[in-house]
Design an enzyme around this catalytic site. Structure first.
Site, PDB file in Angstrom:
ATOM      1  N   GLU A 177      46.867  44.251  47.492  1.00 14.21           N
ATOM      2  CA  GLU A 177      45.454  44.102  47.127  1.00 14.21           C
ATOM      3  C   GLU A 177      45.241  44.199  45.623  1.00 14.21           C
ATOM      4  OE1 GLU A 177      42.969  46.673  49.439  1.00 14.21           O
ATOM      5  OE2 GLU A 177      43.145  45.390  51.202  1.00 14.21           O
ATOM      6  N   HIS A 217      36.939  42.200  52.915  1.00 16.58           N
ATOM      7  CA  HIS A 217      37.007  43.127  54.043  1.00 16.58           C
ATOM      8  C   HIS A 217      35.969  42.829  55.126  1.00 16.58           C
ATOM      9  CE1 HIS A 217      39.305  45.344  51.019  1.00 16.58           C
ATOM     10  NE2 HIS A 217      39.800  46.062  52.003  1.00 16.58           N
TER      11      HIS A 217
END
Length: 365
Positions: A177, A217
């Site tokens: 990430e 997300h």
């Protein structure tokens, strides 16, 4: 006669050179136009974000179902492989853009990506900054819940990556990430600014770039609805909104640290630390095992949430503050926790610039 003429030419050449240098000093640094347009940087960021999320659902081995959860070792291993491949492809794209369009050398490209050089002092100071922000939760976990002895012995660090869930949450997740959302997207947007970029043009990146991280997300809404079809839609949306909020807030901090230190490793370690700490308690009494309410609301649906999922909650020792403990002691420790929580946040804000000051900064803020 010829020597006199040659000497005169040399003197005139020196005068021209000094004049050019003096004018350059008065005019300041030469400004260069952006290497790419802001719309191109945005489009590339969207494409790379989709390339990051899409592999999670492109294959039956990475796609969760009602019978196969995201915490299954086979799913975790398949997703780590998919995300690693996605990051490699995205890295090649960003390196090509910075080298070809930005005209950066290999060394400058690695600096823009935060890969090199590595300054250990910058990393330590960045981690100290994040630890100050979590002063209250560190007090509760270390002192009240008795984890300090495990931290000092190093057993906590050894146990974290002892399962595939731990490897995902504390190693693979933070690394992939931060590589994408910090190391690869930030240089693209810096290239869309004039060089040298004025601070007023760079500061908005602190708040806009983390939105890609938060939006990435939102796909967990599908996973939650798949596993909990009977839950109210409003609760599902609330979970996703909460996750978007705290991932974006963490992104603001990580982006600031990345721009100020030029260190990808500092962001990765800060991400892993936040995953280990989870969301801080914002109500209730310390020493209670019921949690702070936010973790339960967030659930375990994040790909690599800022805080471990339900299946990997920290196994705490018997709390020092139990139901049989004196009320005065419990209240005193609770007051100390919230004082540290507020004080840590204030100290974090005060030390934000001093602890992230670095010669390797990617831009001036």
């Amino acid at each position: 006669m010829a020597p006199i003429l040659n000497k005169s030419r040399e003197v005139l050449e020196r005068l021209r050179k000094h004049r050019t240098q003096a004018l350059a000093a008065l005019q300041g640094p030469v400004h260069q136009d952006p290497a790419i347009s802001s719309s191109s940087a945005t489009l590339l960021s969207v494409i790379l974000t989709i390339l990051f999320v899409l592999p999670l659902y492109a294959s039956p081995t990475t796609r969760p179902s009602q019978t196969l959860t995201r915490d299954a070792p086979s799913v975790i291993k398949a997703r780590i492989r998919a995300l690693a491949f996605s990051c490699c492809v995205s890295a090649l794209v960003t390196i090509f853009i910075t080298s070809y369009y930005g005209g950066a050398s290999i060394r400058d490209t690695f600096h823009l990506l935060g890969w090199w050089p590595i300054n250990l002092l910058d990393i330590v100071r960045s981690l100290l900054l994040v630890a100050i922000l979590f002063a209250g939760p560190l007090f509760e976990s270390g002192v009240v819940d008795g984890q300090l002895q495990h931290w000092l012995s190093g057993s906590t660090c050894r146990d974290m990556p002892s399962s595939w869930i731990g490897i995902r949450n504390y190693v693979a997740g933070p690394m992939t990430e931060e590589v994408l959302f910090r190391s690869l997207l930030t240089p693209l947007h810096l290239l869309s600014l004039p060089s040298p970029a004025p601070p007023s043009s760079v500061r908005p990146l602190i708040f806009t770039l983390p939105l890609y991280f938060g939006i990435a997300h939102i796909h967990h809404l599908y996973e939650f609805r798949l596993r909990h079809p009977s839950e109210p839609v409003s609760l599902s949306l609330l979970r996703v909104l909460l996750q978007f909020s705290y991932t974006s807030v963490f992104g603001f901090i990580a982006e600031f640290v990345f721009l100020r230190t030029g260190s990808l490793l500092a962001c990765v370690l800060a991400h892993a630390f936040c995953n280990a700490m989870g969301l801080p308690r914002v109500w209730g009494q310390v020493g209670e095992q019921e949690g702070n309410g936010l973790d339960e609301l967030a659930g375990d649906e994040g790909e690599v949430v800022i805080g471990p999922p339900e299946g990997e909650r920290k196994k705490k020792d018997e709390p020092l503050v139990t139901k049989k403990a004196s009320v005065s002691l419990s209240v005193a420790w609770t007051v100390a926790y919230y004082a540290l929580l507020v004080g840590g946040a204030a100290a974090f804000w005060t030390l934000l610039y001093p602890l992230t000051d670095s010669k390797l900064a990617l831009s001036t803020l």
